[in-house]
Motif scaffolding. Structure first.
Motif, PDB file in Angstrom:
ATOM      1  N   LEU A  98      -1.452  -2.227   5.757  1.00 41.30           N
ATOM      2  CA  LEU A  98      -1.943  -3.442   5.117  1.00 41.30           C
ATOM      3  C   LEU A  98      -2.850  -4.248   6.039  1.00 41.30           C
ATOM      4  CD1 LEU A  98      -1.972  -5.485   2.810  1.00 41.30           C
ATOM      5  CD2 LEU A  98       0.156  -6.431   3.695  1.00 41.30           C
ATOM      6  N   LEU A  99      -2.434  -4.468   7.264  1.00 40.03           N
ATOM      7  CA  LEU A  99      -3.224  -5.283   8.185  1.00 40.03           C
ATOM      8  C   LEU A  99      -4.599  -4.678   8.411  1.00 40.03           C
ATOM      9  CD1 LEU A  99      -3.425  -7.698  10.067  1.00 40.03           C
ATOM     10  CD2 LEU A  99      -2.396  -6.302  11.868  1.00 40.03           C
ATOM     11  N   ARG A 100      -4.657  -3.389   8.689  1.00 39.11           N
ATOM     12  CA  ARG A 100      -5.936  -2.707   8.901  1.00 39.11           C
ATOM     13  C   ARG A 100      -6.769  -2.747   7.634  1.00 39.11           C
ATOM     14  NH1 ARG A 100      -9.684  -2.305  11.964  1.00 39.11           N
ATOM     15  NH2 ARG A 100      -8.104  -2.067  13.594  1.00 39.11           N
ATOM     16  N   ALA A 101      -6.135  -2.574   6.493  1.00 36.24           N
ATOM     17  CA  ALA A 101      -6.863  -2.591   5.230  1.00 36.24           C
ATOM     18  C   ALA A 101      -7.517  -3.953   4.991  1.00 36.24           C
ATOM     19  CB  ALA A 101      -5.922  -2.244   4.076  1.00 36.24           C
ATOM     20  N   VAL A 102      -6.769  -5.023   5.254  1.00 33.87           N
ATOM     21  CA  VAL A 102      -7.309  -6.375   5.064  1.00 33.87           C
ATOM     22  C   VAL A 102      -8.501  -6.618   5.983  1.00 33.87           C
ATOM     23  CG1 VAL A 102      -6.834  -8.831   5.384  1.00 33.87           C
ATOM     24  CG2 VAL A 102      -5.161  -7.381   4.216  1.00 33.87           C
ATOM     25  N   VAL A 103      -8.352  -6.276   7.255  1.00 29.22           N
ATOM     26  CA  VAL A 103      -9.426  -6.469   8.233  1.00 29.22           C
ATOM     27  C   VAL A 103     -10.662  -5.675   7.832  1.00 29.22           C
ATOM     28  CG1 VAL A 103     -10.131  -6.074  10.620  1.00 29.22           C
ATOM     29  CG2 VAL A 103      -7.866  -7.024  10.127  1.00 29.22           C
ATOM     30  N   ASP A 104     -10.474  -4.433   7.398  1.00 29.51           N
ATOM     31  CA  ASP A 104     -11.601  -3.572   7.030  1.00 29.51           C
ATOM     32  C   ASP A 104     -12.335  -4.094   5.808  1.00 29.51           C
ATOM     33  OD1 ASP A 104     -11.096  -1.906   9.141  1.00 29.51           O
ATOM     34  OD2 ASP A 104     -10.076  -0.360   7.964  1.00 29.51           O
ATOM     35  N   VAL A 105     -11.587  -4.514   4.775  1.00 26.92           N
ATOM     36  CA  VAL A 105     -12.227  -4.990   3.549  1.00 26.92           C
ATOM     37  C   VAL A 105     -12.979  -6.298   3.794  1.00 26.92           C
ATOM     38  CG1 VAL A 105     -11.830  -5.800   1.195  1.00 26.92           C
ATOM     39  CG2 VAL A 105     -10.589  -3.810   2.037  1.00 26.92           C
ATOM     40  N   ILE A 106     -12.421  -7.169   4.616  1.00 27.82           N
ATOM     41  CA  ILE A 106     -13.121  -8.409   4.960  1.00 27.82           C
ATOM     42  C   ILE A 106     -14.477  -8.092   5.576  1.00 27.82           C
ATOM     43  CG2 ILE A 106     -13.134 -10.379   6.552  1.00 27.82           C
ATOM     44  CD1 ILE A 106     -10.129 -10.594   6.154  1.00 27.82           C
ATOM     45  N   ALA A 107     -14.498  -7.126   6.489  1.00 33.54           N
ATOM     46  CA  ALA A 107     -15.744  -6.759   7.177  1.00 33.54           C
ATOM     47  C   ALA A 107     -16.708  -6.027   6.257  1.00 33.54           C
ATOM     48  CB  ALA A 107     -15.417  -5.897   8.397  1.00 33.54           C
ATOM     49  N   GLU A 108     -16.198  -5.097   5.474  1.00 35.25           N
ATOM     50  CA  GLU A 108     -17.063  -4.256   4.646  1.00 35.25           C
ATOM     51  C   GLU A 108     -17.611  -4.980   3.423  1.00 35.25           C
ATOM     52  OE1 GLU A 108     -14.579  -0.954   3.738  1.00 35.25           O
ATOM     53  OE2 GLU A 108     -14.407  -0.309   5.841  1.00 35.25           O
ATOM     54  N   ASP A 109     -16.828  -5.889   2.860  1.00 36.32           N
ATOM     55  CA  ASP A 109     -17.227  -6.555   1.615  1.00 36.32           C
ATOM     56  C   ASP A 109     -17.552  -8.032   1.794  1.00 36.32           C
ATOM     57  OD1 ASP A 109     -16.458  -4.556  -0.870  1.00 36.32           O
ATOM     58  OD2 ASP A 109     -15.171  -4.237   0.858  1.00 36.32           O
ATOM     59  N   ASP A 110     -17.603  -8.492   3.047  1.00 38.73           N
ATOM     60  CA  ASP A 110     -17.929  -9.892   3.335  1.00 38.73           C
ATOM     61  C   ASP A 110     -17.033 -10.865   2.560  1.00 38.73           C
ATOM     62  OD1 ASP A 110     -20.001  -9.327   5.141  1.00 38.73           O
ATOM     63  OD2 ASP A 110     -21.423  -9.040   3.498  1.00 38.73           O
ATOM     64  N   ALA A 111     -15.745 -10.592   2.571  1.00 35.31           N
ATOM     65  CA  ALA A 111     -14.806 -11.494   1.903  1.00 35.31           C
ATOM     66  C   ALA A 111     -14.779 -12.831   2.629  1.00 35.31           C
ATOM     67  CB  ALA A 111     -13.412 -10.872   1.874  1.00 35.31           C
ATOM     68  N   ASP A 112     -14.664 -13.913   1.858  1.00 34.59           N
ATOM     69  CA  ASP A 112     -14.662 -15.263   2.422  1.00 34.59           C
ATOM     70  C   ASP A 112     -13.267 -15.860   2.509  1.00 34.59           C
ATOM     71  OD1 ASP A 112     -17.649 -15.744   2.430  1.00 34.59           O
ATOM     72  OD2 ASP A 112     -17.328 -15.346   0.303  1.00 34.59           O
ATOM     73  N   LEU A 113     -12.335 -15.307   1.720  1.00 33.94           N
ATOM     74  CA  LEU A 113     -11.011 -15.901   1.606  1.00 33.94           C
ATOM     75  C   LEU A 113     -10.006 -14.823   1.226  1.00 33.94           C
ATOM     76  CD1 LEU A 113      -9.353 -18.625   1.442  1.00 33.94           C
ATOM     77  CD2 LEU A 113      -9.867 -18.602  -1.013  1.00 33.94           C
ATOM     78  N   VAL A 114      -8.843 -14.846   1.883  1.00 33.52           N
ATOM     79  CA  VAL A 114      -7.751 -13.937   1.539  1.00 33.52           C
ATOM     80  C   VAL A 114      -6.682 -14.751   0.824  1.00 33.52           C
ATOM     81  CG1 VAL A 114      -5.945 -12.397   2.410  1.00 33.52           C
ATOM     82  CG2 VAL A 114      -8.195 -12.438   3.518  1.00 33.52           C
ATOM     83  N   ILE A 115      -6.203 -14.243  -0.313  1.00 31.35           N
ATOM     84  CA  ILE A 115      -5.150 -14.910  -1.078  1.00 31.35           C
ATOM     85  C   ILE A 115      -4.001 -13.931  -1.235  1.00 31.35           C
ATOM     86  CG2 ILE A 115      -4.532 -16.027  -3.254  1.00 31.35           C
ATOM     87  CD1 ILE A 115      -7.464 -16.756  -3.619  1.00 31.35           C
ATOM     88  N   LEU A 116      -2.820 -14.300  -0.741  1.00 36.73           N
ATOM     89  CA  LEU A 116      -1.692 -13.386  -0.817  1.00 36.73           C
ATOM     90  C   LEU A 116      -0.395 -14.129  -1.084  1.00 36.73           C
ATOM     91  CD1 LEU A 116      -0.766 -12.168   2.772  1.00 36.73           C
ATOM     92  CD2 LEU A 116      -2.272 -14.066   2.331  1.00 36.73           C
ATOM     93  N   GLY A 117       0.561 -13.396  -1.644  1.00 31.26           N
ATOM     94  CA  GLY A 117       1.860 -13.964  -1.908  1.00 31.26           C
ATOM     95  C   GLY A 117       2.663 -14.074  -0.630  1.00 31.26           C
ATOM     96  N   SER A 118       3.570 -15.041  -0.593  1.00 28.15           N
ATOM     97  CA  SER A 118       4.322 -15.283   0.636  1.00 28.15           C
ATOM     98  C   SER A 118       5.446 -14.276   0.846  1.00 28.15           C
ATOM     99  CB  SER A 118       4.905 -16.697   0.630  1.00 28.15           C
ATOM    100  OG  SER A 118       5.725 -16.884  -0.513  1.00 28.15           O
ATOM    101  N   ILE A 119       5.832 -13.555  -0.212  1.00 28.96           N
ATOM    102  CA  ILE A 119       6.797 -12.482  -0.066  1.00 28.96           C
ATOM    103  C   ILE A 119       6.286 -11.288  -0.853  1.00 28.96           C
ATOM    104  CG2 ILE A 119       8.782 -14.001   0.239  1.00 28.96           C
ATOM    105  CD1 ILE A 119       9.505 -13.536  -2.666  1.00 28.96           C
ATOM    106  N   GLY A 120       6.936 -10.131  -0.681  1.00 28.47           N
ATOM    107  CA  GLY A 120       6.467  -8.920  -1.330  1.00 28.47           C
ATOM    108  C   GLY A 120       5.344  -8.302  -0.526  1.00 28.47           C
ATOM    109  N   ASN A 121       4.475  -7.519  -1.176  1.00 25.04           N
ATOM    110  CA  ASN A 121       3.285  -6.936  -0.564  1.00 25.04           C
ATOM    111  C   ASN A 121       3.581  -6.089   0.659  1.00 25.04           C
ATOM    112  OD1 ASN A 121       0.513  -6.606  -0.886  1.00 25.04           O
ATOM    113  ND2 ASN A 121       0.340  -8.781  -1.349  1.00 25.04           N
ATOM    114  N   SER A 122       4.408  -5.093   0.477  1.00 23.44           N
ATOM    115  CA  SER A 122       4.702  -4.180   1.577  1.00 23.44           C
ATOM    116  C   SER A 122       3.557  -3.215   1.773  1.00 23.44           C
ATOM    117  CB  SER A 122       5.980  -3.395   1.294  1.00 23.44           C
ATOM    118  OG  SER A 122       5.794  -2.573   0.164  1.00 23.44           O
ATOM    119  N   THR A 123       3.516  -2.594   2.932  1.00 21.19           N
ATOM    120  CA  THR A 123       2.479  -1.613   3.224  1.00 21.19           C
ATOM    121  C   THR A 123       3.016  -0.192   3.150  1.00 21.19           C
ATOM    122  OG1 THR A 123       0.737  -1.031   4.799  1.00 21.19           O
ATOM    123  CG2 THR A 123       2.876  -1.550   5.713  1.00 21.19           C
TER     124      THR A 123
END
Length: 282
Positions: A98-123
């Protein structure tokens, strides 16, 4: 903010965060929302049996990947009826943690904001690891702001936002460009609060005027508050609740509140106790 990134593992908390992002589109200039699922398979799982003497076959891995893509497509179809007209929703399946995926997508797609739930979302495939741990890592690694959405929170128009900061410590550290992107075009009432653990009274307006924060936030016409509470996190969350604010904004590296959030045990406490979204600026 043109592009939102929403990590999704199909848990209720993650789905709620995705719906929050869709609703937020009506209050921002976002043009693209990326729904991303991280699907990591360790090489050992394909070479060595698990405790039940079962090895993953390539066919099983591909079938799981297809199911995840279908899940993202269904979520996209639901959100397409909820987002502001013209907003595009893309889906991504990343074969990494998950961490690598988030970092990669931010860089590749020029994301401006990450929105995530405070629980759940396992990798992991089993869905056993909670976002409580990942929130910390993502907040540290993300090059863009992160909004953490409580699992039971339902979107409300953001009319009031609490900005938590230490009046005396803030110098050039407020990311004004980000604040302007988030609040500049909106009629959002900004409530700036300094939590004083010592319990000493202070003249709020006078104290604020003597610091750099007053000049930097002048264009937002904020109101300043000075709250006595020995527990910084409790003080901020109680203040936000009393003011009926729809968001808490925390500054990076300048306030013990955020520094505490970046400690696992406190982050879990925040995720459990916060009833409104928390925006972690960069």
């Amino acid at each position: 903010m043109k592009t939102y990134l929403v990590p999704v593992d199909f848990s209720e908390a993650a789905l709620n965060a995705a719906h929050f992002a869709a609703s937020l589109s009506h209050q921002s200039d976002v043009t693209t929302i990326i729904l991303m699922n991280a699907y990591y398979i360790s090489p050992y799982e394909t070479m060595l049996p698990d405790t039940n003497m079962v090895m993953l076959r390539q066919e099983e891995i591909e079938e799981e990947a297809r199911d995840r893509v279908e899940g993202l497509k269904k979520l996209r179809d639901k959100l397409s009826k909820q987002v502001k007209e013209g907003v595009k929703i893309n889906i991504r399946l990343n074969r990494s943690h998950l961490l690598r995926a988030v970092v990669d997508v931010i860089a590749e797609d020029d994301a401006d904001l990450v929105i995530l739930g405070s629980i759940g979302n396992s990798t992991v495939r089993e869905g056993s690891a909670g976002i409580g741990d990942h929130v910390i890592k993502i907040s540290k690694a993300s090059a863009v702001p992160v909004i953490v959405v409580p699992p039971d929170y339902r979107y409300h128009l953001i009319n009031e936002a609490v900005l938590a900061c230490d009046f005396k410590k803030v110098k050039e550290n407020i990311p004004m460009d980000v604040l302007h992107k988030l609040l500049g075009k909106q009629m959002v009432k900004l409530l700036v609060v300094n939590i004083n653990p010592s319990g000493k009274d202070a003249d709020t307006e006078q104290l604020a005027q003597q610091t750099a924060v007053h000049g930097m936030l002048k264009s937002f016409r904020p109101k300043y508050f000075y709250v006595n509470n020995p527990d910084v996190i409790t003080g901020i969350l109680n203040f936000a609740a009393e003011q009926k604010a729809q968001m808490v904004i925390a500054l990076p590296h300048t306030y013990s509140f955020l520094q505490s959030i970046l400690h696992n045990s406190i982050s879990q406490q925040l995720a459990k106790n916060s009833t409104i979204p928390v925006l972690l600026l960069k």
